[in-house]
Design a protein around this motif. Structure first.
Motif: not given
Length: 121
Positions: A92-102
């Motif tokens: 969840l943490f890594y997905s949130t970072i990646g989705l936000s940056l994307g």
């Protein structure tokens, strides 16, 4: 920059990426074989991520960024992959970072607007 030139450059980049992807599949290139093996063999995927060590979350975050920017990559599968690889909260943490940056990369005007709002400019 004129709109026509932007579309031309974007079309050229898209055609190049699509052509490269087709070439990888058609020639059964080692990079393509590696990606298919990662997808099919879950033990190999786990082993490869252990070898990548600290880079594994960064690579996953990059995959999530690409998933937002490049529409054909299915978001549900990458989210499940994150939970499988890093656990429920890590995924969840890594997905949130990646989705936000994307999202910021896909909508630069929104990112610029948010930056201006938070900085008070």
């Amino acid at each position: 920059m004129k709109t026509t030139l932007r579309w031309g450059i974007g079309g050229l980049i898209a055609a190049t990426l699509i052509g490269y992807g087709v070439w990888l599949v058609a020639t059964d290139a080692p990079a393509y074989q590696f990606l298919i093996r990662l997808y099919v063999d879950k033990r190999f995927l786990k082993q490869t991520l252990r070898e990548w060590g600290v880079l594994a979350p960064i690579i996953f975050i990059g995959l999530q960024v690409l998933q937002v920017v490049i529409a054909p990559i299915p978001g549900q599968l990458t989210g499940i992959l994150g939970g499988y690889l890093f656990g429920q909260w890590g995924g969840l943490f890594y997905s949130t970072i990646g989705l936000s940056l994307g999202s910021v990369a896909a909508l630069p005007w929104l990112g610029g607007l948010a930056l201006a709002t938070f900085s008070g400019s």
